[in-house]
Write a protein that holds these residues in place. Structure first.
Motif, mmCIF file in Angstrom:
data_model
loop_
_atom_site.group_PDB
_atom_site.id
_atom_site.type_symbol
_atom_site.label_atom_id
_atom_site.label_comp_id
_atom_site.label_asym_id
_atom_site.label_seq_id
_atom_site.Cartn_x
_atom_site.Cartn_y
_atom_site.Cartn_z
ATOM 1 N N ALA A 1 0.705 -1.086 -0.133
ATOM 2 C CA ALA A 1 -0.137 -0.055 -0.085
ATOM 3 C C ALA A 1 0.875 1.233 -0.053
ATOM 4 N N LEU A 2 2.074 0.964 0.162
ATOM 5 C CA LEU A 2 3.130 2.380 0.372
ATOM 6 C C LEU A 2 3.282 3.090 -0.798
ATOM 7 N N ASP A 3 3.159 4.163 -1.124
ATOM 8 C CA ASP A 3 3.708 4.823 -2.310
ATOM 9 C C ASP A 3 5.077 4.838 -2.582
ATOM 10 N N ARG A 4 5.668 5.014 -3.832
ATOM 11 C CA ARG A 4 6.996 4.725 -4.110
ATOM 12 C C ARG A 4 8.234 5.450 -3.097
ATOM 13 N N ASP A 5 7.721 6.764 -2.904
ATOM 14 C CA ASP A 5 8.773 7.228 -1.925
ATOM 15 C C ASP A 5 8.903 6.604 -0.794
ATOM 16 N N ALA A 6 7.481 6.321 0.003
ATOM 17 C CA ALA A 6 7.610 5.604 1.324
ATOM 18 C C ALA A 6 8.276 3.961 1.320
ATOM 19 N N LEU A 7 7.869 3.634 0.041
ATOM 20 C CA LEU A 7 8.548 2.308 -0.368
ATOM 21 C C LEU A 7 10.143 2.234 -0.279
ATOM 22 N N TRP A 8 10.755 3.097 -0.837
ATOM 23 C CA TRP A 8 12.225 3.185 -0.913
ATOM 24 C C TRP A 8 12.627 3.615 0.462
ATOM 25 N N GLN A 9 11.838 4.122 1.321
ATOM 26 C CA GLN A 9 12.364 4.394 2.581
ATOM 27 C C GLN A 9 12.627 2.938 3.509
ATOM 28 N N VAL A 10 11.787 2.175 3.032
ATOM 29 C CA VAL A 10 11.819 0.805 3.600
ATOM 30 C C VAL A 10 13.306 0.192 3.287
ATOM 31 N N VAL A 11 13.743 0.392 2.118
ATOM 32 C CA VAL A 11 15.208 0.148 1.645
ATOM 33 C C VAL A 11 16.293 0.910 2.567
ATOM 34 N N VAL A 12 15.892 2.239 2.567
ATOM 35 C CA VAL A 12 16.914 3.021 3.409
ATOM 36 C C VAL A 12 17.063 2.755 4.786
ATOM 37 N N ALA A 13 15.940 2.260 5.449
ATOM 38 C CA ALA A 13 15.826 1.873 6.871
ATOM 39 C C ALA A 13 16.487 0.397 6.947
ATOM 40 N N GLY A 14 16.333 -0.317 5.787
ATOM 41 C CA GLY A 14 16.995 -1.666 5.985
ATOM 42 C C GLY A 14 18.236 -1.741 6.094
ATOM 43 N N THR A 15 18.877 -0.912 5.205
ATOM 44 C CA THR A 15 20.382 -0.728 5.132
ATOM 45 C C THR A 15 20.990 0.052 6.125
ATOM 46 N N GLU A 16 20.325 0.540 7.337
ATOM 47 C CA GLU A 16 21.022 1.396 8.160
ATOM 48 C C GLU A 16 22.248 0.554 8.879
ATOM 49 N N GLY A 17 23.380 1.053 8.981
ATOM 50 C CA GLY A 17 24.652 0.584 9.495
ATOM 51 C C GLY A 17 25.115 -0.328 8.509
ATOM 52 N N TRP A 18 24.854 -0.347 7.168
ATOM 53 C CA TRP A 18 25.559 -1.097 6.116
ATOM 54 C C TRP A 18 26.657 -0.134 5.721
ATOM 55 N N HIS A 19 27.591 -0.632 4.710
ATOM 56 C CA HIS A 19 28.701 -0.151 4.475
ATOM 57 C C HIS A 19 28.411 1.369 3.837
ATOM 58 N N PRO A 20 29.099 2.368 4.165
ATOM 59 C CA PRO A 20 28.689 3.809 3.396
ATOM 60 C C PRO A 20 28.374 3.880 2.188
ATOM 61 N N SER A 21 29.081 3.097 1.161
ATOM 62 C CA SER A 21 29.160 2.956 -0.335
ATOM 63 C C SER A 21 27.507 2.351 -0.579
ATOM 64 N N ILE A 22 27.162 1.470 0.295
ATOM 65 C CA ILE A 22 25.852 1.096 -0.227
ATOM 66 C C ILE A 22 24.840 1.999 0.323
ATOM 67 N N ARG A 23 24.897 2.602 1.425
ATOM 68 C CA ARG A 23 23.950 3.598 1.814
ATOM 69 C C ARG A 23 24.111 4.657 0.759
#
Length: 392
Positions: free
Chosen positions: A254-276
């Motif tokens: 049900a998320l719009d596209r911007d909110a959906l990508w925030q799931v990816v942003v939150a899910g990669t929290e703490g990952w390598h800076p290049s990935i972030r």
């Protein structure tokens, strides 16, 4: 088979390759697609092509169309690699590229556009299939949602994992949810991004995982000849169970596209800076979610004038990179069967037997690879359906 007429439902990779092969052999074919145009549906971005898919394309495509595929394909990659979330290498496999015209990856939109070369009068968009009837005269009547109908000697369902043709032909066919959700996205390869992206990510398919059920695949799309609409990009596919992604299906889809990508942003929290940094540079308008589904068995059925191709009959996970290649293999098999002479139903029976035999092994391999990649338990096949395999 003189005077043969074929209707294909679905203008995906397999359906278009089949149409090219049939047209090249003088068969009258019409392809019907429910979408209003070739870019209306989110189906993924980068497609891996292997030797199976390459051989199939060589068998069905005229030289002009094959040329367009090569011209609009990606520069070939040479790497398959895995990393942890800190970009520590876990495995690496290289594939030396010796042929400058090699095609081992394509952009889905550019590939479909190339496969439509010369098919302006064959492919018809805006036709939503609803049902068919096998007529007493050996013809098949095909009906669409707007009331239009057409008839043919053969109906081919090439309409994907949610195939309506399959639902009508094989109502007991089981498609299972393997428990993994994917969020697809694109990172435009601007000069700034190219300066920061890990070298490996521009060489081929790379997968990073944090060990807690979340992973991210990165694969380059570096065009030989880019489409007018966009240029080079990095495909990003974020994966996990609903629990690992922190959202139920109802929430995620049900998320719009911007909110959906925030799931990816939150899910990669703490990952390598290049990935972030890559995740932060994504075009959020390109984000969309999918559920990974597969069949677990493919049982023969009583051959008639309706048959199936690609994901319509053997949906599989993307873990083996074999879905599109298997659909292309089907297209080459079916082209040979329909253009090889003899009784039509016998030809279709041979196609179905060969197609099922090949696809069973590919689906099983895909499920095994998915279990290793995502840490899931392979689904258990349902009991075999009781279907006659005798041709009429």
């Amino acid at each position: 088979m003189d005077g043969l007429e074929v209707v294909v439902v679905g203008a995906g990779v397999g359906g278009l390759a089949l149409a090219q092969g049939l047209v090249a052999n003088g068969v009258r074919v019409r392809v019907y697609e429910r979408d209003p145009g070739p870019r209306q549906r989110d189906q993924g971005y980068r497609i891996h092509l292997d030797a199976t898919g390459g051989r199939a394309l060589a068998e069905v495509l005229p030289a002009e169309v094959r040329g367009r595929v090569v011209e609009t394909a990606c520069h070939p990659g040479d790497l398959l690699a895995g990393f942890d979330s800190g970009l520590t290498p876990l495995f690496e496999q290289t594939f030396p590229v010796t042929d400058p015209d090699a095609v081992n990856a394509v952009d889905r939109f550019a590939f479909r556009r190339a496969l439509m070369t010369g098919l302006d009068d064959v492919v018809h968009f805006g036709h939503e299939f609803v049902d068919y009837t096998e007529m007493g005269d050996g013809r098949v009547e095909v009906r669409f949602a707007d009331g239009r109908t057409t008839t043919a000697d053969v109906l081919v369902g090439a309409d994907g994992v949610g195939s309506r043709v399959r639902a009508r032909l094989l109502p007991d066919f089981e498609v299972v949810d393997i428990g993994i959700r994917c969020v697809y996205g694109k990172v435009p390869l601007t000069d700034a991004v190219r300066a920061r992206v890990p070298d490996a990510f521009l060489r081929g398919f790379c997968f990073a995982s944090d060990g807690s059920g979340r992973g991210a695949a990165f694969a380059p799309v570096l065009f030989r000849e880019p489409p007018a609409e966009y240029g080079d990009y990095l495909m990003v596919v974020f994966t996990g169970t609903p629990e690992a992604l922190g959202h139920s299906d109802d929430e995620l889809f049900a998320l719009d596209r911007d909110a959906l990508w925030q799931v990816v942003v939150a899910g990669t929290e703490g990952w390598h800076p290049s990935i972030r940094e890559l995740v932060a540079a994504a075009d959020t308008a390109s984000a969309f979610p999918i559920t990974l589904r597969s069949c677990t068995r493919i049982d023969p059925w009583r051959t008639g004038r309706v048959t199936l191709l690609g994901d319509a009959i053997h949906p599989m996970t993307p873990a083996a990179g074999a879905g599109a290649n298997t659909a292309l293999h089907d297209a080459a098999l079916l082209t040979a069967a329909l253009c090889g002479g003899g009784r039509l139903v016998e030809a279709l029976a041979r196609y179905e037997q060969e197609m099922i035999g090949h696809a069973k092994e590919v689906v099983a391999d895909s499920l095994r690879r998915a279990a290793r990649l995502f840490g899931t338990t392979p689904p258990v096949p349902a009991a075999a359906a009781d279907r006659s395999t005798d041709a009429p």
